[in-house]
Scaffold this motif. Structure first.
Motif, mmCIF file in Angstrom:
data_model
loop_
_atom_site.group_PDB
_atom_site.id
_atom_site.type_symbol
_atom_site.label_atom_id
_atom_site.label_comp_id
_atom_site.label_asym_id
_atom_site.label_seq_id
_atom_site.Cartn_x
_atom_site.Cartn_y
_atom_site.Cartn_z
ATOM 1 N N ILE A 3 0.840 -1.200 0.000
ATOM 2 C CA ILE A 3 0.000 0.000 0.000
ATOM 3 C C ILE A 3 0.873 1.246 0.000
ATOM 4 O O ILE A 3 0.612 2.204 -0.733
ATOM 5 N N LEU A 4 1.928 1.240 0.811
ATOM 6 C CA LEU A 4 2.865 2.366 0.852
ATOM 7 C C LEU A 4 3.536 2.571 -0.501
ATOM 8 O O LEU A 4 3.702 3.702 -0.954
ATOM 9 N N GLN A 5 3.877 1.475 -1.165
ATOM 10 C CA GLN A 5 4.518 1.562 -2.469
ATOM 11 C C GLN A 5 3.572 2.186 -3.503
ATOM 12 O O GLN A 5 3.983 3.043 -4.283
ATOM 13 N N VAL A 6 2.307 1.790 -3.477
ATOM 14 C CA VAL A 6 1.329 2.361 -4.410
ATOM 15 C C VAL A 6 1.117 3.844 -4.126
ATOM 16 O O VAL A 6 1.069 4.667 -5.046
ATOM 17 N N ILE A 7 1.024 4.202 -2.847
ATOM 18 C CA ILE A 7 0.844 5.610 -2.476
ATOM 19 C C ILE A 7 2.042 6.442 -2.950
ATOM 20 O O ILE A 7 1.877 7.537 -3.497
ATOM 21 N N MET A 8 3.245 5.918 -2.749
ATOM 22 C CA MET A 8 4.449 6.639 -3.174
ATOM 23 C C MET A 8 4.506 6.775 -4.695
ATOM 24 O O MET A 8 4.921 7.809 -5.216
ATOM 25 N N GLN A 9 4.083 5.750 -5.425
ATOM 26 C CA GLN A 9 4.091 5.814 -6.882
ATOM 27 C C GLN A 9 3.096 6.852 -7.395
ATOM 28 O O GLN A 9 3.397 7.609 -8.319
ATOM 29 N N VAL A 10 1.917 6.904 -6.776
ATOM 30 C CA VAL A 10 0.920 7.910 -7.164
ATOM 31 C C VAL A 10 1.426 9.307 -6.838
ATOM 32 O O VAL A 10 1.326 10.232 -7.657
ATOM 33 N N LEU A 11 1.998 9.469 -5.644
ATOM 34 C CA LEU A 11 2.544 10.770 -5.248
ATOM 35 C C LEU A 11 3.682 11.195 -6.165
ATOM 36 O O LEU A 11 3.796 12.372 -6.531
ATOM 37 N N ILE A 65 9.814 16.952 -2.174
ATOM 38 C CA ILE A 65 8.853 15.851 -2.047
ATOM 39 C C ILE A 65 9.123 14.789 -3.099
ATOM 40 O O ILE A 65 9.078 13.586 -2.823
ATOM 41 N N TRP A 66 9.434 15.219 -4.327
ATOM 42 C CA TRP A 66 9.725 14.306 -5.436
ATOM 43 C C TRP A 66 10.953 13.440 -5.125
ATOM 44 O O TRP A 66 10.922 12.224 -5.295
ATOM 45 N N ILE A 67 12.010 14.073 -4.628
ATOM 46 C CA ILE A 67 13.232 13.340 -4.289
ATOM 47 C C ILE A 67 12.968 12.368 -3.137
ATOM 48 O O ILE A 67 13.449 11.231 -3.148
ATOM 49 N N THR A 68 12.192 12.804 -2.137
ATOM 50 C CA THR A 68 11.861 11.934 -1.016
ATOM 51 C C THR A 68 11.085 10.703 -1.473
ATOM 52 O O THR A 68 11.353 9.586 -1.015
ATOM 53 N N CYS A 69 10.148 10.890 -2.395
ATOM 54 C CA CYS A 69 9.384 9.754 -2.931
ATOM 55 C C CYS A 69 10.303 8.763 -3.631
ATOM 56 O O CYS A 69 10.143 7.540 -3.476
ATOM 57 N N ILE A 70 11.262 9.267 -4.388
ATOM 58 C CA ILE A 70 12.190 8.386 -5.099
ATOM 59 C C ILE A 70 13.044 7.596 -4.119
ATOM 60 O O ILE A 70 13.247 6.382 -4.277
ATOM 61 N N ILE A 72 12.305 6.830 -0.942
ATOM 62 C CA ILE A 72 11.459 5.863 -0.242
ATOM 63 C C ILE A 72 11.136 4.675 -1.148
ATOM 64 O O ILE A 72 11.187 3.520 -0.711
ATOM 65 N N LEU A 73 10.810 4.941 -2.413
ATOM 66 C CA LEU A 73 10.539 3.841 -3.346
ATOM 67 C C LEU A 73 11.771 2.967 -3.552
ATOM 68 O O LEU A 73 11.666 1.744 -3.662
ATOM 69 N N GLY A 74 12.943 3.574 -3.589
ATOM 70 C CA GLY A 74 14.179 2.806 -3.716
ATOM 71 C C GLY A 74 14.424 1.916 -2.506
ATOM 72 O O GLY A 74 14.822 0.759 -2.648
ATOM 73 N N LEU A 75 14.169 2.457 -1.317
ATOM 74 C CA LEU A 75 14.334 1.659 -0.100
ATOM 75 C C LEU A 75 13.321 0.526 -0.024
ATOM 76 O O LEU A 75 13.652 -0.598 0.379
ATOM 77 N N ILE A 76 12.091 0.788 -0.430
ATOM 78 C CA ILE A 76 11.068 -0.261 -0.444
ATOM 79 C C ILE A 76 11.475 -1.371 -1.401
ATOM 80 O O ILE A 76 11.380 -2.561 -1.078
ATOM 81 N N THR A 77 11.935 -0.987 -2.583
ATOM 82 C CA THR A 77 12.348 -1.987 -3.571
ATOM 83 C C THR A 77 13.541 -2.793 -3.083
ATOM 84 O O THR A 77 13.599 -4.009 -3.288
ATOM 85 N N LYS A 78 14.468 -2.126 -2.409
ATOM 86 C CA LYS A 78 15.677 -2.812 -1.935
ATOM 87 C C LYS A 78 15.349 -3.850 -0.850
ATOM 88 O O LYS A 78 15.848 -4.963 -0.878
ATOM 89 N N PHE A 79 14.492 -3.476 0.079
ATOM 90 C CA PHE A 79 14.215 -4.351 1.217
ATOM 91 C C PHE A 79 13.010 -5.265 1.000
ATOM 92 O O PHE A 79 12.690 -6.070 1.856
ATOM 93 N N GLN A 80 12.335 -5.130 -0.125
ATOM 94 C CA GLN A 80 11.180 -5.968 -0.394
ATOM 95 C C GLN A 80 11.572 -7.414 -0.664
ATOM 96 O O GLN A 80 10.859 -8.330 -0.280
ATOM 97 N N GLY A 81 12.719 -7.621 -1.286
ATOM 98 C CA GLY A 81 13.168 -8.969 -1.596
ATOM 99 C C GLY A 81 13.763 -9.698 -0.384
ATOM 100 O O GLY A 81 13.885 -10.908 -0.379
ATOM 101 N N ALA A 82 14.114 -8.950 0.649
ATOM 102 C CA ALA A 82 14.769 -9.564 1.830
ATOM 103 C C ALA A 82 13.806 -10.283 2.722
ATOM 104 O O ALA A 82 12.658 -10.163 2.724
#
Length: 82
Positions: A3-11, A65-70, A72-82
């Motif tokens: 859900i956080l990932q979808v919210i960040m992508q929309v933002l 805000i744009w940089i923060t979203c990027i 956060i999305l990078g961190l989500i992607t990195k730790f999602q596989g762990a």
């Protein structure tokens, strides 16, 4: 976490569009590409100093805000596989 990932992508999408529009609203400083598209013409209908400063502030805030979203999305992607 999805859900956080979808919210960040929309933002990210919304801020990307808004940043594009705000950057295009800025007054050309002369020289460069802005002259090629007619931005070098001086006009009295341009924005006042206060409006230009507010436009700069909004653009900077949206950029952060744009940089923060990027990040956060990078961190989500990195730790999602762990």
């Amino acid at each position: 976490m999805e859900i956080l990932q979808v919210i960040m992508q929309v933002l990210l999408g919304i801020t990307s569009l808004l940043l594009t529009l705000l950057i295009l609203l800025h007054k050309g400083r002369g020289g460069g590409v802005s002259d090629m598209f007619g931005g070098g013409m001086s006009s009295t209908l341009g924005s006042s100093g206060v409006a230009e400063r507010n436009l700069n502030r909004i653009t900077i805030i949206l950029g952060l805000i744009w940089i923060t979203c990027i990040v956060i999305l990078g961190l989500i992607t990195k730790f999602q596989g762990a």
